[in-house]
Design a protein around this motif. Structure first.
Motif, PDB file in Angstrom:
ATOM      1  N   ASP A   2       6.966  78.443  41.515  1.00 52.20           N
ATOM      2  CA  ASP A   2       7.836  79.239  42.381  1.00 52.20           C
ATOM      3  C   ASP A   2       7.842  78.720  43.819  1.00 52.20           C
ATOM      4  OD1 ASP A   2       8.506  80.870  40.287  1.00 52.20           O
ATOM      5  OD2 ASP A   2       7.035  82.424  40.782  1.00 52.20           O
ATOM      6  N   GLU A   3       6.813  77.972  44.194  1.00 50.89           N
ATOM      7  CA  GLU A   3       6.664  77.525  45.584  1.00 50.89           C
ATOM      8  C   GLU A   3       6.913  76.033  45.795  1.00 50.89           C
ATOM      9  OE1 GLU A   3       6.150  79.697  48.070  1.00 50.89           O
ATOM     10  OE2 GLU A   3       6.254  81.258  46.520  1.00 50.89           O
ATOM     11  N   GLU A   4       6.918  75.277  44.731  1.00 48.78           N
ATOM     12  CA  GLU A   4       7.056  73.834  44.876  1.00 48.78           C
ATOM     13  C   GLU A   4       8.083  73.305  43.879  1.00 48.78           C
ATOM     14  OE1 GLU A   4       4.302  69.870  44.391  1.00 48.78           O
ATOM     15  OE2 GLU A   4       3.333  71.761  44.908  1.00 48.78           O
ATOM     16  N   HIS A   5       8.983  72.457  44.379  1.00 47.77           N
ATOM     17  CA  HIS A   5      10.036  71.894  43.550  1.00 47.77           C
ATOM     18  C   HIS A   5      10.118  70.394  43.793  1.00 47.77           C
ATOM     19  CE1 HIS A   5      11.431  75.982  42.830  1.00 47.77           C
ATOM     20  NE2 HIS A   5      11.275  76.170  44.125  1.00 47.77           N
ATOM     21  N   VAL A   6      10.651  69.686  42.840  1.00 44.55           N
ATOM     22  CA  VAL A   6      10.831  68.245  42.950  1.00 44.55           C
ATOM     23  C   VAL A   6      12.287  67.932  42.643  1.00 44.55           C
ATOM     24  CG1 VAL A   6      10.209  66.002  41.982  1.00 44.55           C
ATOM     25  CG2 VAL A   6       8.460  67.770  42.248  1.00 44.55           C
ATOM     26  N   LEU A   7      12.884  67.120  43.477  1.00 47.28           N
ATOM     27  CA  LEU A   7      14.240  66.634  43.243  1.00 47.28           C
ATOM     28  C   LEU A   7      14.126  65.172  42.841  1.00 47.28           C
ATOM     29  CD1 LEU A   7      17.349  66.761  43.406  1.00 47.28           C
ATOM     30  CD2 LEU A   7      17.121  66.072  45.805  1.00 47.28           C
ATOM     31  N   LEU A   8      14.617  64.848  41.669  1.00 48.07           N
ATOM     32  CA  LEU A   8      14.627  63.467  41.201  1.00 48.07           C
ATOM     33  C   LEU A   8      16.079  63.021  41.135  1.00 48.07           C
ATOM     34  CD1 LEU A   8      13.316  60.941  39.971  1.00 48.07           C
ATOM     35  CD2 LEU A   8      13.545  62.063  37.741  1.00 48.07           C
ATOM     36  N   LEU A   9      16.386  61.985  41.862  1.00 49.96           N
ATOM     37  CA  LEU A   9      17.748  61.461  41.904  1.00 49.96           C
ATOM     38  C   LEU A   9      17.708  60.012  41.441  1.00 49.96           C
ATOM     39  CD1 LEU A   9      20.707  61.821  42.775  1.00 49.96           C
ATOM     40  CD2 LEU A   9      20.015  61.018  45.035  1.00 49.96           C
ATOM     41  N   THR A  10      18.444  59.719  40.395  1.00 50.78           N
ATOM     42  CA  THR A  10      18.510  58.359  39.877  1.00 50.78           C
ATOM     43  C   THR A  10      19.910  57.839  40.134  1.00 50.78           C
ATOM     44  OG1 THR A  10      16.937  58.954  38.150  1.00 50.78           O
ATOM     45  CG2 THR A  10      18.206  56.946  37.825  1.00 50.78           C
ATOM     46  N   GLN A  11      19.989  56.703  40.807  1.00 50.94           N
ATOM     47  CA  GLN A  11      21.281  56.116  41.136  1.00 50.94           C
ATOM     48  C   GLN A  11      21.280  54.639  40.792  1.00 50.94           C
ATOM     49  OE1 GLN A  11      21.234  57.603  45.398  1.00 50.94           O
ATOM     50  NE2 GLN A  11      23.405  57.570  44.911  1.00 50.94           N
ATOM     51  N   HIS A  12      22.430  54.143  40.404  1.00 45.75           N
ATOM     52  CA  HIS A  12      22.610  52.715  40.219  1.00 45.75           C
ATOM     53  C   HIS A  12      22.598  52.063  41.602  1.00 45.75           C
ATOM     54  CE1 HIS A  12      24.556  48.907  39.206  1.00 45.75           C
ATOM     55  NE2 HIS A  12      24.160  49.144  37.959  1.00 45.75           N
ATOM     56  N   HIS A  13      22.078  50.853  41.686  1.00 45.34           N
ATOM     57  CA  HIS A  13      21.974  50.183  42.980  1.00 45.34           C
ATOM     58  C   HIS A  13      23.322  49.979  43.665  1.00 45.34           C
ATOM     59  CE1 HIS A  13      23.414  46.214  41.637  1.00 45.34           C
ATOM     60  NE2 HIS A  13      22.864  46.562  40.481  1.00 45.34           N
TER      61      HIS A  13
END
Length: 84
Positions: A2-13
Motif C-alpha cells: 500500500d505504501e510502495e510501488h514500482v513503475l517498470l517501463l520497457t521501451q524500444h531504443h
C-alpha cells in the motif's frame, strides 16, 4: 504494498532518445504530482495525435514517392539474411 510501488517501463531504443526521455519524465512527474494532490490531468491537450500524423504520412508516402522508397529499401536490403 500500500505504501510502495514500482513503475517498470520497457521501451524500444528507437523511442528512447534523450529528448524523448526528458519529455516522458517531465510529463510523468506532472501527472504524478497532480494525482497525489487529487487534481485532474495538468497536461495541455496535444495539437496533433498519432493517428493524425499517421494519416498525413500515409498520404505523403504514396504514388511515385512510395515506389521510390520501396525500391531504395529493396536494393539496400538485397542480400540481407532472410530472418532480417
Amino acid at each position: 504494498s500500500d505504501e510502495e510501488h514500482v513503475l517498470l517501463l520497457t521501451q524500444h531504443h528507437i523511442v528512447s532518445d534523450g529528448w524523448s526521455l526528458g519529455v516522458l519524465v517531465r510529463e510523468l512527474s506532472q501527472l504524478y504530482r497532480a494525482f497525489v494532490a487529487g487534481e485532474g490531468d495538468p497536461l495541455p491537450p496535444l495539437a496533433i495525435q498519432y493517428p493524425d500524423y499517421a494519416a498525413w504520412q500515409r498520404q505523403w508516402l504514396s504514388g511515385e514517392r512510395l515506389q521510390r522508397q520501396a525500391q531504395y529499401w529493396r536494393e539496400a536490403l538485397s542480400g540481407a539474411p532472410s530472418m532480417l
